[in-house]
Design a protein around this motif. Structure first.
Motif, PDB file in Angstrom:
ATOM      1  N   PHE A 220       0.825  -1.202   0.000  1.00  0.00           N
ATOM      2  CA  PHE A 220       0.000   0.000   0.000  1.00  0.00           C
ATOM      3  C   PHE A 220       0.863   1.259   0.000  1.00  0.00           C
ATOM      4  O   PHE A 220       0.594   2.218  -0.723  1.00  0.00           O
ATOM      5  N   PRO A 224       1.236   5.157  -5.599  1.00  0.00           N
ATOM      6  CA  PRO A 224       1.253   6.628  -5.607  1.00  0.00           C
ATOM      7  C   PRO A 224       0.081   7.180  -4.785  1.00  0.00           C
ATOM      8  O   PRO A 224      -0.970   6.565  -4.705  1.00  0.00           O
ATOM      9  N   SER A 225       0.281   8.331  -4.172  1.00  0.00           N
ATOM     10  CA  SER A 225      -0.789   8.964  -3.390  1.00  0.00           C
ATOM     11  C   SER A 225      -1.663   9.821  -4.291  1.00  0.00           C
ATOM     12  O   SER A 225      -1.241  10.245  -5.363  1.00  0.00           O
ATOM     13  N   TYR A 226      -2.880  10.049  -3.839  1.00  0.00           N
ATOM     14  CA  TYR A 226      -3.823  10.833  -4.618  1.00  0.00           C
ATOM     15  C   TYR A 226      -4.045  12.161  -3.914  1.00  0.00           C
ATOM     16  O   TYR A 226      -4.721  12.236  -2.914  1.00  0.00           O
TER      17      TYR A 226
ATOM     18  N   ASP B 157      -3.182   9.492   1.747  1.00  0.00           N
ATOM     19  CA  ASP B 157      -3.199   8.046   1.967  1.00  0.00           C
ATOM     20  C   ASP B 157      -4.626   7.527   2.150  1.00  0.00           C
ATOM     21  O   ASP B 157      -4.954   6.419   1.725  1.00  0.00           O
ATOM     22  N   ILE B 159      -7.293   8.694   0.739  1.00  0.00           N
ATOM     23  CA  ILE B 159      -7.911   8.618  -0.595  1.00  0.00           C
ATOM     24  C   ILE B 159      -7.381   7.401  -1.342  1.00  0.00           C
ATOM     25  O   ILE B 159      -8.131   6.673  -1.996  1.00  0.00           O
ATOM     26  N   LYS B 160      -6.083   7.166  -1.180  1.00  0.00           N
ATOM     27  CA  LYS B 160      -5.490   5.979  -1.807  1.00  0.00           C
ATOM     28  C   LYS B 160      -6.178   4.718  -1.289  1.00  0.00           C
ATOM     29  O   LYS B 160      -6.531   3.819  -2.058  1.00  0.00           O
ATOM     30  N   LEU B 161      -6.412   4.671   0.022  1.00  0.00           N
ATOM     31  CA  LEU B 161      -7.079   3.504   0.626  1.00  0.00           C
ATOM     32  C   LEU B 161      -8.497   3.347   0.079  1.00  0.00           C
ATOM     33  O   LEU B 161      -8.944   2.240  -0.243  1.00  0.00           O
TER      34      LEU B 161
END
Lengths: 228, 228
Positions: A220, A224-226, B157, B159-161
């Protein structure tokens, strides 16, 4: 692989085997996995058992069916008979007595195969495109199978995948729990020798269950981060 | 975050927004996410909308409730009124018209918070122990949240999750699909400025969706194998 938790509400759960094998040495080995209403699945197993020992012609036995296809038909017909019988009181719908069954095995002269039997008694067989079935609480454990399943994987990896899939379910839903029952069937062996019960304190299961959490978090972090 | 797929069977699906925001500048911002029967959720949004513009006393508006708790009560009461109304024809059970709602936001004088409203009209609020809710097709996406959620993670992070969790669901179930709607609410901003629609061809979503498959397979390879 099957789990062993049965429950009627969170305040009433117990360990109950959901994997059953019938065999005739050198001739056939048939394994059934069950999910759904416990009264229904226990009746199914008892009826199949009784009819396989009575040896009477009028009660067809899974030990006398000529092919796995006929075994699946018999299991489906027996399952349907039980569900309809239970619903006849008219108090509740047939849904409540529902159960799903996986039937796998091999009969001499045929190839090993696996069927999924629905509560209505009809059934489907594995195909090359989707050579696995799930029954019961299937959703939590499906994403990892969708992602990591590879038809070329070996048995050790396949068992690992089963453990990761079951573990995802155990961590998300109280109705699924250890120990797990595992059976590997070797083509033309006509035995269930390679069976094992995996307990919660099994060191490899433990390593997979904790390792998977860490591996997931690592994986995880690498994505890449959003930013919004 | 919400997906946008609505379906009545696999042969009848469409894109439909499931995230709706009402706001009064500098005073309140309320966002509702919906899951379940589309006729029910559209009625809910239309009724809330109508009552928020009519300004009449007899129809309470979410724009006039003094607290988020009262907003959740009003949403619950409105939802229940719609479901009971739809069931009154007596043709089918109330279950068929069911819907679940997430209500989040902030009203001046109070803290930002989130409620989960059930079809029965009652509701629960997030807690420190479990500061997130899922509604709709929740199971496929839950295991990664259980494993990777960390109360200390930052918004990028988080949002990534959400993207990984939604992507696991999209890959396993046809009833969930892109685009996704995303909203971040900043405390005391009383706006929904930080909203975004994420399309299937979004490069970061693409990188996460493919990267996650690879990362999972890598993580899986690192786990010990189970030999029997």
């Amino acid at each position: 692989m099957s789990d062993t938790r049965t429950s009627a509400g969170v305040d009433n759960f117990a360990v109950s085997k959901k994997m059953f094998t019938w065999q005739v040495e050198g001739e056939r080995s048939i394994t059934i996995l069950t999910a759904g209403n416990l009264a229904t699945t226990q009746s199914l197993i008892s009826l199949l058992d009784e009819r396989s020992v009575s040896g009477e012609e009028r009660d067809p036995s899974i030990l006398h069916q000529p092919t796995m296809f006929q075994v699946a038909r018999l299991v489906g017909a027996t399952l349907r008979e039980i569900i309809i019988g239970a619903s006849e009181t008219g108090q509740t719908s047939a849904d409540q007595f529902g159960a799903s069954i996986i039937v796998g095995g091999q009969i001499k002269g045929g190839k090993p195969t696996v069927f999924l039997v629905y509560p209505e008694g009809n059934f489907i067989e594995i195909t090359e495109d989707t050579p696995y079935f799930q029954i019961g609480e299937t959703k939590y454990g499906k994403p990892i199978i969708v992602r990591a399943y590879d038809p070329k994987m070996d048995f050790a990896d396949a068992i690992k995948l089963l453990l990761v899939s079951f573990d995802s379910t155990v961590k998300s839903n109280l109705s699924v729990g250890l120990p797990f029952d595992l059976q590997i069937y070797e083509t033309d062996s006509f035995t269930s020798d390679r069976s094992k019960r995996i307990q919660a304190d099994d060191p490899i299961y433990q390593a997979i269950a904790t390792g998977w959490g860490d591996a997931l978090r690592d994986a995880f972090q690498k994505l890449p981060s959003y930013k919004v």
